[in-house]
Design an enzyme around this catalytic site. Structure first.
Site, PDB file in Angstrom:
ATOM      1  N   THR A 294       0.799  -1.256   0.282  1.00 36.03           N
ATOM      2  CA  THR A 294       0.031   0.046   0.208  1.00 36.03           C
ATOM      3  C   THR A 294       0.796   1.187  -0.067  1.00 36.03           C
ATOM      4  OG1 THR A 294      -2.218   1.091   0.883  1.00 36.03           O
ATOM      5  CG2 THR A 294      -0.665  -0.023   2.560  1.00 36.03           C
TER       6      THR A 294
ATOM      7  N   LYS B  46       2.954   1.017  -3.875  1.00 36.49           N
ATOM      8  CA  LYS B  46       2.767   0.501  -4.773  1.00 36.49           C
ATOM      9  C   LYS B  46       2.977   0.813  -6.534  1.00 36.49           C
ATOM     10  CE  LYS B  46      -2.253   0.600  -3.076  1.00 36.49           C
ATOM     11  NZ  LYS B  46      -3.440   0.386  -3.918  1.00 36.49           N
TER      12      LYS B  46
ATOM     13  N   ASN C 116      -0.626  -4.518  -6.317  1.00 35.78           N
ATOM     14  CA  ASN C 116      -0.486  -4.464  -3.950  1.00 35.78           C
ATOM     15  C   ASN C 116      -0.408  -5.639  -3.993  1.00 35.78           C
ATOM     16  OD1 ASN C 116      -3.386  -5.421  -4.832  1.00 35.78           O
ATOM     17  ND2 ASN C 116      -4.705  -4.146  -3.528  1.00 35.78           N
TER      18      ASN C 116
ATOM     19  N   GLY D 146     -11.864  11.072  -8.724  1.00 39.53           N
ATOM     20  CA  GLY D 146     -10.623  10.634  -8.156  1.00 39.53           C
ATOM     21  C   GLY D 146      -9.871   9.475  -9.064  1.00 39.53           C
TER      22      GLY D 146
ATOM     23  N   GLY E 183      -6.005   8.707  -8.387  1.00 36.16           N
ATOM     24  CA  GLY E 183      -5.315   8.004  -7.512  1.00 36.16           C
ATOM     25  C   GLY E 183      -5.326   6.420  -8.035  1.00 36.16           C
TER      26      GLY E 183
ATOM     27  N   GLY F 215     -17.123   0.853   1.755  1.00 31.11           N
ATOM     28  CA  GLY F 215     -15.689   1.060   1.452  1.00 31.11           C
ATOM     29  C   GLY F 215     -15.261  -0.199   2.029  1.00 31.11           C
TER      30      GLY F 215
HETATM   31  P1  NDP Z   1      -4.066   8.167  -3.397  1.00 29.86           P
HETATM   32  O1  NDP Z   1      -3.091   9.025  -3.020  1.00 29.86           O
HETATM   33  O2  NDP Z   1      -3.538   7.432  -4.684  1.00 29.86           O
HETATM   34  O3  NDP Z   1      -4.680   8.920  -4.109  1.00 29.86           O
HETATM   35  C1  NDP Z   1      -6.223   9.832  -3.732  1.00 29.86           C
HETATM   36  C2  NDP Z   1      -6.904  10.930  -4.699  1.00 29.86           C
HETATM   37  O4  NDP Z   1      -7.878  10.897  -3.621  1.00 29.86           O
HETATM   38  C3  NDP Z   1      -6.003  11.914  -5.401  1.00 29.86           C
HETATM   39  O5  NDP Z   1      -7.142  11.525  -6.589  1.00 29.86           O
HETATM   40  C4  NDP Z   1      -6.211  13.261  -5.068  1.00 29.86           C
HETATM   41  O6  NDP Z   1      -6.656  14.157  -5.738  1.00 29.86           O
HETATM   42  C5  NDP Z   1      -7.284  13.353  -4.351  1.00 29.86           C
HETATM   43  N1  NDP Z   1      -7.896  13.951  -3.015  1.00 29.86           N
HETATM   44  C6  NDP Z   1      -6.852  13.509  -1.991  1.00 29.86           C
HETATM   45  N2  NDP Z   1      -7.250  14.428  -1.556  1.00 29.86           N
HETATM   46  C7  NDP Z   1      -8.350  15.956  -1.935  1.00 29.86           C
HETATM   47  C8  NDP Z   1      -9.187  16.384  -1.482  1.00 29.86           C
HETATM   48  N3  NDP Z   1      -8.652  17.294  -0.619  1.00 29.86           N
HETATM   49  N4  NDP Z   1      -9.365  17.527  -2.273  1.00 29.86           N
HETATM   50  C9  NDP Z   1      -9.930  16.857  -3.460  1.00 29.86           C
HETATM   51  N5  NDP Z   1      -9.314  15.522  -3.998  1.00 29.86           N
HETATM   52  C10 NDP Z   1      -8.956  14.908  -3.086  1.00 29.86           C
HETATM   53  O7  NDP Z   1      -4.646   7.352  -3.264  1.00 29.86           O
HETATM   54  P2  NDP Z   1      -5.533   6.185  -2.608  1.00 29.86           P
HETATM   55  O8  NDP Z   1      -6.141   6.266  -4.571  1.00 29.86           O
HETATM   56  O9  NDP Z   1      -4.288   4.617  -2.888  1.00 29.86           O
HETATM   57  O10 NDP Z   1      -5.867   5.819  -2.342  1.00 29.86           O
HETATM   58  C11 NDP Z   1      -7.464   6.854  -1.939  1.00 29.86           C
HETATM   59  C12 NDP Z   1      -8.053   6.305  -0.997  1.00 29.86           C
HETATM   60  O11 NDP Z   1      -8.584   5.512  -0.883  1.00 29.86           O
HETATM   61  C13 NDP Z   1      -7.062   6.406   0.519  1.00 29.86           C
HETATM   62  O12 NDP Z   1      -7.818   7.327   1.452  1.00 29.86           O
HETATM   63  C14 NDP Z   1      -7.615   4.824   1.201  1.00 29.86           C
HETATM   64  O13 NDP Z   1      -8.167   5.036   2.125  1.00 29.86           O
HETATM   65  C15 NDP Z   1      -8.585   4.059   0.171  1.00 29.86           C
HETATM   66  N6  NDP Z   1      -8.542   2.629  -0.100  1.00 29.86           N
HETATM   67  C16 NDP Z   1      -9.435   2.533   0.166  1.00 29.86           C
HETATM   68  C17 NDP Z   1      -9.489   1.028  -0.335  1.00 29.86           C
HETATM   69  C18 NDP Z   1     -10.708  -0.346   0.452  1.00 29.86           C
HETATM   70  O14 NDP Z   1     -10.405  -1.468  -0.002  1.00 29.86           O
HETATM   71  N7  NDP Z   1     -11.444  -0.034   0.873  1.00 29.86           N
HETATM   72  C19 NDP Z   1      -7.595   0.374  -0.203  1.00 29.86           C
HETATM   73  C20 NDP Z   1      -7.170   1.338  -1.281  1.00 29.86           C
HETATM   74  C21 NDP Z   1      -7.639   2.898  -0.446  1.00 29.86           C
HETATM   75  P3  NDP Z   1      -5.026  15.099  -6.819  1.00 29.86           P
HETATM   76  O15 NDP Z   1      -4.896  13.790  -7.794  1.00 29.86           O
HETATM   77  O16 NDP Z   1      -5.511  15.846  -7.152  1.00 29.86           O
HETATM   78  O17 NDP Z   1      -4.209  15.226  -6.088  1.00 29.86           O
END
Ligand code: NDP
Length: 263
Positions: free
Chosen positions: A66, A70, A91, A130, A132, A245
């Site tokens: 994680t 990743k 992952n 999102g 990410g 989630g």
């Molecule tokens: P990343 O860091 O790769 O991506 C984070 C995403 O959140 C990006 O799109 C980012 O936008 C956006 N973001 C963060 N803060 C803000 C904000 N204040 N306003 C707008 N957009 C925001 O993380 P992951 O994709 O790996 O994970 C995202 C979330 O998912 C984590 O917080 C985690 O808790 C959860 N998760 C849950 C899982 C599950 O099994 N349920 C598995 C993996 C993750 P930008 O690109 O503009 O920065």
């Protein structure tokens, strides 16, 4: 634990938020499988050395990966499976006779959770907030299910554009649109997914205006901590169907167990 116990690891930095070690170890106990998952807290700088060391442990079988490893971990894998290749992120790593095979179950786990809740994807308009790591994995997985349209909303628009390009490379016929963060058109979406970190403890908030969604729109979140985010609470208050989630991780357990031939 016995001398023959198989060891799995969960590698992260920070490590405090990870739920996989307790979840998987409980599952091993429940299924009477002689295995354990340990948390491994290591920095980006030390990842290479840690992986090299783990390779040398004969009873080390696999690793869930994680934040922030990743993407970096791909360069230490000898082979990657389709989902890891598409998303450019790993992952899970299988340690197989000194061969490291990278895979990505994030998207598949999310879809398996939807299916278990009888949520149909075919011909649905879906919007994901999102772009990410998780947003990307889920987007790839969604496009395998004959959906009508995928809308992507991300704070960093360049990142969203890169994602669309990547998706379109693998799915040239798919309908994919980027919506503006400040006023996204979500009025026709059947399912809306929050794959941002908004809602996580310390990053509280709601990523979009629920009032702009259609009546029977399903609201899914991937945040696990808290189990019910403000988004989910508000959606429930408005009598909308919600999807938590925790199902994304819970449903990875089944897929991962099969991949490692544990069950
Ligand atoms: P990343 O860091 O790769 O991506 C984070 C995403 O959140 C990006 O799109 C980012 O936008 C956006 N973001 C963060 N803060 C803000 C904000 N204040 N306003 C707008 N957009 C925001 O993380 P992951 O994709 O790996 O994970 C995202 C979330 O998912 C984590 O917080 C985690 O808790 C959860 N998760 C849950 C899982 C599950 O099994 N349920 C598995 C993996 C993750 P930008 O690109 O503009 O920065």
């Amino acid at each position: 634990m016995k001398a023959t116990t198989k060891i799995f690891g969960c590698i992260a930095d920070p490590i405090n938020h990870v739920k996989a070690p307790s979840l998987f170890t409980s599952e091993f106990v429940r299924r009477n499988i002689d295995a354990i998952m340990i948390p491994i807290n290591t920095s980006k700088e030390n990842l290479k050395d840690v992986i090299a060391g783990l390779r040398k442990i004969r009873n080390f079988c696999g690793l869930t990966v994680t934040i922030p490893h990743k993407i970096d971990i791909i360069k230490y894998c000898d082979k990657v499976e389709l989902e890891a290749n598409q998303t450019g992120a790993v992952n899970w790593v299988k340690f197989n006779n000194n061969m490291l095979i990278g895979n990505n179950f994030d998207g598949l786990g999310f879809i398996a959770g939807l299916k278990k809740s009888n949520i149909v994807l075919s011909n649905k308009s879906i919007c994901i907030f999102g772009a990410g790591g998780s947003g990307m994995a889920i987007s790839f997985a969604l496009l395998k299910y004959n959906i009508k349209e995928l809308k992507i909303v991300n704070r960093d628009k360049v990142k969203a554009e890169k994602l669309v390009k990547r998706l379109q490379n693998f799915f040239p016929a798919a309908r994919i649109k980027i919506e503006e963060l400040n006023d996204p058109d979500i009025s026709d979406s059947d399912i809306i997914i929050n794959a941002t970190s908004i809602g996580l403890k310390g990053n509280e908030g709601i990523p979009f205006k629920l009032i702009k969604t259609k009546k029977n729109c399903i609201i899914a979140d991937i945040i696990m901590d808290p189990e019910e985010t403000l988004l989910i609470k508000e959606a429930k208050r408005l009598k909308k169907q919600v999807h938590l989630g925790k199902y994304m991780l819970e449903n990875q357990i089944d897929l991962v167990g099969k991949y490692f031939q544990l069950w």
